[in-house]
Design an enzyme around this catalytic site. Sequence first.
Site, PDB file in Angstrom:
ATOM      1  N   HIS A 124       0.965  -1.170   0.001  1.00 54.57           N
ATOM      2  CA  HIS A 124      -0.093   0.057  -0.097  1.00 54.57           C
ATOM      3  C   HIS A 124       0.813   1.207  -0.040  1.00 54.57           C
ATOM      4  O   HIS A 124       1.755   1.298   0.706  1.00 54.57           O
ATOM      5  CB  HIS A 124      -0.948   0.039   1.221  1.00 54.57           C
ATOM      6  CG  HIS A 124      -1.652   1.182   1.586  1.00 54.57           C
ATOM      7  ND1 HIS A 124      -2.377   1.830   0.410  1.00 54.57           N
ATOM      8  CD2 HIS A 124      -1.955   2.113   2.505  1.00 54.57           C
ATOM      9  CE1 HIS A 124      -3.204   2.843   1.022  1.00 54.57           C
ATOM     10  NE2 HIS A 124      -2.632   3.028   1.994  1.00 54.57           N
ATOM     11  N   HIS A 126       1.048   5.480  -1.178  1.00 60.68           N
ATOM     12  CA  HIS A 126       0.283   6.751  -1.735  1.00 60.68           C
ATOM     13  C   HIS A 126       1.068   7.677  -2.653  1.00 60.68           C
ATOM     14  O   HIS A 126       1.428   8.737  -2.765  1.00 60.68           O
ATOM     15  CB  HIS A 126       0.154   7.983  -0.491  1.00 60.68           C
ATOM     16  CG  HIS A 126      -0.877   7.417   0.400  1.00 60.68           C
ATOM     17  ND1 HIS A 126      -1.977   8.100   0.561  1.00 60.68           N
ATOM     18  CD2 HIS A 126      -0.701   6.423   1.394  1.00 60.68           C
ATOM     19  CE1 HIS A 126      -2.701   7.273   1.346  1.00 60.68           C
ATOM     20  NE2 HIS A 126      -2.017   6.320   1.974  1.00 60.68           N
ATOM     21  N   ASP A 156       0.374  -5.281 -20.608  1.00 60.18           N
ATOM     22  CA  ASP A 156       1.613  -6.223 -20.535  1.00 60.18           C
ATOM     23  C   ASP A 156       1.248  -6.935 -19.092  1.00 60.18           C
ATOM     24  O   ASP A 156       1.736  -7.790 -18.802  1.00 60.18           O
ATOM     25  CB  ASP A 156       3.045  -5.494 -20.391  1.00 60.18           C
ATOM     26  CG  ASP A 156       3.566  -5.543 -21.866  1.00 60.18           C
ATOM     27  OD1 ASP A 156       3.170  -6.190 -22.744  1.00 60.18           O
ATOM     28  OD2 ASP A 156       4.418  -4.714 -22.112  1.00 60.18           O
ATOM     29  N   HIS A 196      -8.715   7.685  -1.688  1.00 54.74           N
ATOM     30  CA  HIS A 196      -7.650   7.012  -1.024  1.00 54.74           C
ATOM     31  C   HIS A 196      -6.351   6.850  -1.508  1.00 54.74           C
ATOM     32  O   HIS A 196      -5.527   7.851  -1.944  1.00 54.74           O
ATOM     33  CB  HIS A 196      -7.978   5.611  -0.038  1.00 54.74           C
ATOM     34  CG  HIS A 196      -7.273   5.196   0.858  1.00 54.74           C
ATOM     35  ND1 HIS A 196      -7.519   3.942   1.722  1.00 54.74           N
ATOM     36  CD2 HIS A 196      -5.988   5.821   1.508  1.00 54.74           C
ATOM     37  CE1 HIS A 196      -6.592   3.952   2.384  1.00 54.74           C
ATOM     38  NE2 HIS A 196      -5.623   4.812   2.279  1.00 54.74           N
ATOM     39  N   TYR A 254       7.873 -13.996 -23.676  1.00 51.65           N
ATOM     40  CA  TYR A 254       8.816 -12.710 -23.107  1.00 51.65           C
ATOM     41  C   TYR A 254      10.022 -13.520 -22.030  1.00 51.65           C
ATOM     42  O   TYR A 254       9.420 -14.097 -21.354  1.00 51.65           O
ATOM     43  CB  TYR A 254       7.891 -11.972 -22.682  1.00 51.65           C
ATOM     44  CG  TYR A 254       8.595 -10.842 -21.942  1.00 51.65           C
ATOM     45  CD1 TYR A 254       9.002  -9.504 -22.614  1.00 51.65           C
ATOM     46  CD2 TYR A 254       8.834 -10.605 -20.674  1.00 51.65           C
ATOM     47  CE1 TYR A 254       9.585  -8.249 -22.284  1.00 51.65           C
ATOM     48  CE2 TYR A 254       9.602  -9.660 -20.212  1.00 51.65           C
ATOM     49  CZ  TYR A 254       9.843  -8.433 -21.015  1.00 51.65           C
ATOM     50  OH  TYR A 254      10.612  -7.660 -20.373  1.00 51.65           O
TER      51      TYR A 254
END
Length: 232
Positions: free
Chosen positions: A96, A98, A121, A172, A230
């Site tokens: 998490h 910001h 991708d 958020h 890839y």
Amino acid sequence: MSQYNAIKQEAYDANMQLPKLGLVLFTFGNVSVADHNKKVFAIKPSGVPYEELSPEKMVIVDFDATIIEGSLRPSSDTKTHAVLYKHWNGINSIVHTHSTYATAWAQSQLDIPILGTTHADHTTSVIPCAPPMSDEMIQGDYETETGYQIINCFNERKLDPSETEMMLVGNHAPFTWGASSHKAVYNAAVLEEVAKMAFVTLQINPTAPSLKETLIKKHYERKHGPDAYYGQ
């Protein structure tokens, strides 16, 4: 010696990647690493600057968000992580942040459209933005409800968290996850870059069209499909 040393070390290493990648400012972020067999996870302690962290300071919490080991308070987002681990068995790490561009999209309450092959991708869908939380949820167990806000968004859109490993929580900020802490942190960096690319694209051309389905399929499957080619 703690039986949780391995996930504490992994959580520490992953958390230390966030400032190196420019994904956090001050203490604006956290990474957790789970052991589904033991039904616990290691997570960053709340409000501790990254330069003061160590593996020993990582807090061990169970999937009900009860502290199992550690002298510091865990991240304020711990209950959100606990909900996701409890319901999504396939994820072993959650990030998490910001980060600027992803958070700006979250604050705009908009999905990040799939405009180019860099996005394709990594996922075949838009990067979803969960709607802002209801007053009832806000006034309840806020961090727990944030976990359900994420899960509800995926259920309503019929998205698979093993295929779309990133999202925005409206008003958020972003959350990402993966089968390992390396992948979860990688996804956080990719999400920020895709968010930035989408923002710049729409500044250049506000009516830029979404990528066509054939190109989405081609780019996703060349990295993730049964005949992926890839990489080495």
